[in-house]
Design a protein around this motif. Structure first.
Motif, PDB file in Angstrom:
ATOM      1  N   ARG A 148       0.838  -1.197   0.000  1.00  0.00           N
ATOM      2  CA  ARG A 148       0.000   0.000   0.000  1.00  0.00           C
ATOM      3  C   ARG A 148       0.878   1.253   0.000  1.00  0.00           C
ATOM      4  NH1 ARG A 148      -3.784   2.353   4.716  1.00  0.00           N
ATOM      5  NH2 ARG A 148      -4.414   4.219   3.593  1.00  0.00           N
ATOM      6  N   ALA A 149       0.506   2.232  -0.831  1.00  0.00           N
ATOM      7  CA  ALA A 149       1.250   3.494  -0.909  1.00  0.00           C
ATOM      8  C   ALA A 149       0.757   4.464   0.159  1.00  0.00           C
ATOM      9  CB  ALA A 149       1.082   4.107  -2.289  1.00  0.00           C
ATOM     10  N   TYR A 150       1.703   5.099   0.840  1.00  0.00           N
ATOM     11  CA  TYR A 150       1.395   6.088   1.869  1.00  0.00           C
ATOM     12  C   TYR A 150       2.034   7.419   1.475  1.00  0.00           C
ATOM     13  CZ  TYR A 150      -0.121   2.255   4.872  1.00  0.00           C
ATOM     14  OH  TYR A 150      -0.772   1.169   5.395  1.00  0.00           O
ATOM     15  N   SER A 151       1.266   8.480   1.580  1.00  0.00           N
ATOM     16  CA  SER A 151       1.748   9.813   1.258  1.00  0.00           C
ATOM     17  C   SER A 151       2.730  10.286   2.330  1.00  0.00           C
ATOM     18  CB  SER A 151       0.545  10.767   1.169  1.00  0.00           C
ATOM     19  OG  SER A 151       0.974  12.043   0.781  1.00  0.00           O
ATOM     20  N   ILE A 152       3.859  10.830   1.873  1.00  0.00           N
ATOM     21  CA  ILE A 152       4.909  11.236   2.810  1.00  0.00           C
ATOM     22  C   ILE A 152       5.338  12.679   2.570  1.00  0.00           C
ATOM     23  CG2 ILE A 152       5.888   8.955   3.223  1.00  0.00           C
ATOM     24  CD1 ILE A 152       7.973   9.670   1.027  1.00  0.00           C
ATOM     25  N   HIS A 153       5.991  13.238   3.579  1.00  0.00           N
ATOM     26  CA  HIS A 153       6.651  14.531   3.428  1.00  0.00           C
ATOM     27  C   HIS A 153       7.957  14.274   2.705  1.00  0.00           C
ATOM     28  CE1 HIS A 153       3.867  16.690   6.003  1.00  0.00           C
ATOM     29  NE2 HIS A 153       3.918  15.662   6.846  1.00  0.00           N
ATOM     30  N   THR A 154       8.284  15.100   1.737  1.00  0.00           N
ATOM     31  CA  THR A 154       9.476  14.851   0.927  1.00  0.00           C
ATOM     32  C   THR A 154      10.563  15.901   1.109  1.00  0.00           C
ATOM     33  OG1 THR A 154       8.454  16.007  -0.932  1.00  0.00           O
ATOM     34  CG2 THR A 154       8.177  13.598  -0.839  1.00  0.00           C
ATOM     35  N   ASP A 155      10.361  16.882   1.983  1.00  0.00           N
ATOM     36  CA  ASP A 155      11.369  17.905   2.181  1.00  0.00           C
ATOM     37  C   ASP A 155      12.642  17.297   2.751  1.00  0.00           C
ATOM     38  OD1 ASP A 155      12.149  20.762   2.218  1.00  0.00           O
ATOM     39  OD2 ASP A 155      12.292  20.425   4.380  1.00  0.00           O
ATOM     40  N   PHE A 156      13.768  17.776   2.294  1.00  0.00           N
ATOM     41  CA  PHE A 156      15.060  17.203   2.677  1.00  0.00           C
ATOM     42  C   PHE A 156      15.297  17.204   4.182  1.00  0.00           C
ATOM     43  CE2 PHE A 156      16.182  21.629   2.603  1.00  0.00           C
ATOM     44  CZ  PHE A 156      17.311  21.774   3.399  1.00  0.00           C
ATOM     45  N   ARG A 157      14.752  18.184   4.893  1.00  0.00           N
ATOM     46  CA  ARG A 157      14.969  18.256   6.340  1.00  0.00           C
ATOM     47  C   ARG A 157      14.375  17.036   7.057  1.00  0.00           C
ATOM     48  NH1 ARG A 157      13.637  23.140   4.459  1.00  0.00           N
ATOM     49  NH2 ARG A 157      15.102  24.836   4.750  1.00  0.00           N
ATOM     50  N   MET A 158      13.216  16.602   6.603  1.00  0.00           N
ATOM     51  CA  MET A 158      12.571  15.420   7.199  1.00  0.00           C
ATOM     52  C   MET A 158      13.452  14.188   7.038  1.00  0.00           C
ATOM     53  SD  MET A 158       9.638  16.205   8.419  1.00  0.00           S
ATOM     54  CE  MET A 158       8.274  17.320   8.280  1.00  0.00           C
ATOM     55  N   TRP A 159      14.088  14.061   5.885  1.00  0.00           N
ATOM     56  CA  TRP A 159      14.878  12.864   5.599  1.00  0.00           C
ATOM     57  C   TRP A 159      16.252  12.936   6.253  1.00  0.00           C
ATOM     58  CZ3 TRP A 159      12.597   8.598   4.217  1.00  0.00           C
ATOM     59  CH2 TRP A 159      11.261   8.728   3.821  1.00  0.00           C
ATOM     60  N   LEU A 160      16.769  14.138   6.446  1.00  0.00           N
ATOM     61  CA  LEU A 160      17.998  14.263   7.234  1.00  0.00           C
ATOM     62  C   LEU A 160      17.727  13.832   8.670  1.00  0.00           C
ATOM     63  CD1 LEU A 160      19.419  17.674   5.955  1.00  0.00           C
ATOM     64  CD2 LEU A 160      20.198  15.369   5.369  1.00  0.00           C
ATOM     65  N   ARG A 161      16.572  14.235   9.196  1.00  0.00           N
ATOM     66  CA  ARG A 161      16.165  13.820  10.554  1.00  0.00           C
ATOM     67  C   ARG A 161      16.028  12.296  10.611  1.00  0.00           C
ATOM     68  NH1 ARG A 161      10.425  15.394  13.505  1.00  0.00           N
ATOM     69  NH2 ARG A 161      10.622  13.886  15.183  1.00  0.00           N
TER      70      ARG A 161
END
Length: 178
Positions: free
Chosen positions: A18-31
């Protein structure tokens, strides 16, 4: 890897089909990378901040890593698991590189998709690339390149201690008054 044949960049992760919508901003992924780096074996990590609306009841890190580290054909590496980049330790160099190379101020930009951030990181041709090369250096049989061994040691990222190592260090410190 960015697919220029598609009109949009990915904005979902697939968990259990199942696909889930995510935040894609780089700051979220650095965290996210910081959370994963400090996570202990078997420990659960709160990743709810990555999801926009609903999230899977149980989400494994592997599903998120597929988005966080998209496969790229080049450059082909040595296959080493050696850590040569740390987003926290190297943040000054990353900010400087983005400014010098792209005139992008990462400290004030409103939004930058994670995959665009990764693509721009791959294109940096400043000191950060040199630092990563020092860290991944493997000594060959030539004596005239010993300077790289020292540069590698200077820029090496020291992994955090395991729980067991920390306990041993604490015990040693108690015993010898350190």
């Amino acid at each position: 890897m960015i697919d220029l044949t598609r009109k949009t960049l990915p904005n979902t992760v697939t968990v259990n089909g199942r696909a889930y919508s995510i935040h894609t901003d780089f700051r979220m992924w650095l965290r996210f990378f910081e959370d994963v780096k400090t996570m202990r074996s078997g420990q659960l990590v709160d990743v709810s901040y990555l999801f926009k609306n609903d999230m899977p009841i149980r989400c494994d890190v592997a599903s998120l890593m597929e988005f966080a580290s998209p496969h790229n054909e080049v450059p082909r590496g040595s296959g080493s698991d050696e850590i040569i980049l740390d987003y926290r330790i190297d943040s000054d160099f990353i900010v400087a590189g983005f400014w010098e190379h792209y005139q992008i101020d990462l400290t004030s930009i409103e939004y930058l998709h994670w995959h665009v951030f990764l693509a721009l990181m791959r294109g940096l041709t400043i000191q950060l690339r040199d630092i990563m090369q020092y860290r991944s250096y493997k000594k060959e049989d030539r004596k005239d390149i010993d300077v790289y061994e020292e540069l590698k040691r200077t820029w090496e990222i020291i992994p955090p201690l395991t729980e067991e190592e920390q306990e041993e260090l604490d015990e040693f410190s108690k015993t010898f008054g350190g």
